[in-house]
Design an enzyme around this catalytic site. Structure first.
Site, PDB file in Angstrom:
ATOM      1  N   CYS A 114       0.798  -1.225   0.000  1.00 13.37           N
ATOM      2  CA  CYS A 114       0.000   0.000   0.000  1.00 13.37           C
ATOM      3  C   CYS A 114       0.834   1.281   0.000  1.00 13.37           C
ATOM      4  CB  CYS A 114      -0.942   0.001   1.203  1.00 13.37           C
ATOM      5  SG  CYS A 114      -2.116  -1.369   1.181  1.00 13.37           S
ATOM      6  N   CYS A 454       0.357   2.398   6.717  1.00 21.86           N
ATOM      7  CA  CYS A 454       0.768   1.017   6.952  1.00 21.86           C
ATOM      8  C   CYS A 454       0.782   0.304   5.608  1.00 21.86           C
ATOM      9  CB  CYS A 454      -0.193   0.322   7.917  1.00 21.86           C
ATOM     10  SG  CYS A 454      -1.899   0.256   7.296  1.00 21.86           S
TER      11      CYS A 454
END
Length: 470
Positions: A114, A454
């Site tokens: 991500c 994250c």
């Protein structure tokens, strides 16, 4: 650790106020000139018949149109993506060619879950800092409407053997060996290879570990959708470009923003840990198609071409580090960090680990930050990070720190919505976060912003961004 210049603002009958800046004498300034993105759409909707490079090309063309930069003035392109289309494995190159960039301009693709476009941007900063380039386009793309689905391993081996077979008898023998079970497809899953646990399951366990209730998660998710709707209605999401989808309508808005009510959200059943989990479809980010692109340049080059930059993207200068670092305080002149920890129990705690590190290296405190933009994978993940950041026990037990870093105030936090509402095309979100920080700093009159996220594998990223003088 760092020489801080100040600018004095004198106002009648008002005490003089000084502002810090992360500028360093003799160090090249690198700037964000512009950032755009296609509308982020729920997978399986208007973009369903496209390919990833179509979206990436649209973002690149939107950036060219928005900036007016000549295509031959760009030195390099870097794109981030996670689930790669095998036909366009280097999607950066294919999208660049499709957008009309010269075939003489190199391009490469990076993947870091991500935070893939975060890596694309910081790689661009590094190349400009090293003097290799003056102008780089970075971005990211994800296309969840059509992901690669493979044959089973046994079927793949049989098909490869068939391709090598030299006689009809060998081919018939291989075909006869195929069983019904061989035809079962292998579907992609958002799961950790090292733990075999889905990210949603990890988010549910994380929320439970930090005592994040279902109500807290639903309230945060509702906040995200409500703020995103308000920002969209007020025209604040100016990074979104209109995109004419071939054979379909012009798309100009994100379509996942859906404010609901606590009563409606409470009716949803747990999505991962049943029946007692707290993570649901309503408080999780959804599968999204979309692409983003940013133009990063040396300040000197940007100004010489007549651009008005949006923000400074700071970096570590090696000689500056040698002569200005303070070994006693550990403060370094670098303003983005990547972190990594246990992918099982701390998979989604990247912001907690990255935030204090990037603040120390920038020589700032949490109170110096005017704008926070954190990636919202799950509402439970955000709330768990906020609780971890506000815990002396967690800081001392798991991070080896004397005290907590503290919690970002919610009146500065994701005020235009986030991934829960705007959408989360894995490879494209980082550029959205950075561009949003730049726009919010300008709108709100702030000086420093922070991005944190994250990522799968237990990784994380944080970056401090400084507003460009208006």
């Amino acid at each position: 650790a760092r020489s801080l210049s100040t600018t004095t603002q004198l106002q009648a009958q008002v005490q003089t106020k000084s502002k810090k800046t992360l500028a360093r004498p003799g160090v090249k300034n690198i700037v964000l000139v512009e950032g755009v993105r296609t509308p982020f759409l729920l997978s399986g909707t208007t973009y369903a018949d496209l390919m990833p490079h179509d979206l990436a090309r649209a973002a690149l063309q939107g950036l060219l149109n928005r900036t007016g930069i000549p295509k031959d003035a760009v030195d390099y392109l870097i794109y981030g993506t996670v689930i790669q289309e095998v036909k366009t494995s280097n999607v950066a190159r294919e999208a660049a060619l499709g957008a009309g960039f010269s075939d003489k301009i190199p391009a490469h693709t990076v993947t870091m879950a991500c935070i893939s476009s975060n890596q694309a941007m910081t790689s661009a900063v590094g190349m400009i800092a090293a003097g290799q380039c003056d102008a780089i386009v970075a971005g990211g793309v994800e296309f969840m409407s059509d992901v690669p689905i493979r044959h089973s391993r046994k079927m793949r081996k049989t098909m490869l053997s068939l391709n090598r077979a030299k006689s009809v008898g060998q081919r018939l023998g291989l075909l006869a060996s195929i069983r019904l079970a061989h035809l079962a497809p292998e579907l992609p899953a958002v799961a950790e290879f090292s733990t075999a646990e889905t990210m949603g399951h990890s988010a549910d366990r994380l929320a439970a570990a930090f005592g994040v209730t279902r109500q807290e998660q639903d309230e945060f998710a509702l906040r995200s959708h409500t703020l995103a709707q308000k920002a969209q209605d007020q025209g604040l999401l100016e990074d979104v470009i209109s995109f004419k989808v071939p054979g379909r309508d012009i798309v100009s808005k994100d379509n996942g923003i859906r404010p609901s009510s606590m009563e409606q959200m409470a009716k949803l059943k747990p999505a991962f840990i049943k029946p007692h989990g707290t993570v649901t479809a309503a408080n999780s980010s959804f599968l999204t198609d979309g692409a983003s692109a940013v133009l990063i340049m040396s300040e000197e080059k940007a100004l010489s071409m007549g651009f008005k930059p949006k923000a400074y993207l700071r970096y570590l200068d090696f000689l500056s580090f040698i002569f200005t670092s303070d070994s006693t305080s550990g403060a370094l002149t670098v303003d983005f960090v990547y972190v990594s920890q246990d992918p099982k129990d701390q998979l989604l705690l990247g912001p907690t680990y990255a935030t204090p590190k990037v603040l120390e290296r920038a020589g700032l405190s949490l109170s110096d930050i005017d704008v926070f933009e954190f990636h919202e994978a799950f509402a439970g993940q955000i709330m768990a990070n906020l609780k971890a950041m506000d815990s002396d026990w967690f800081a001392q037990t798991y991070m080896g720190r004397k005290a907590k870093v503290g919690t970002p105030p919610l009146d500065k936090f994701n005020l235009w919505g986030g991934s829960l509402s705007l959408g989360h095309p894995f490879g494209a979100t980082g550029c959205r976060l950075v561009t949003t920080v730049a726009h919010r700093l300008k709108k709100e009159g702030g000086q420093f912003g922070m991005v944190a996220a994250c990522a799968a594998g237990g990784q994380g990223h944080a970056m401090v961004i400084e507003a460009y003088p208006q």
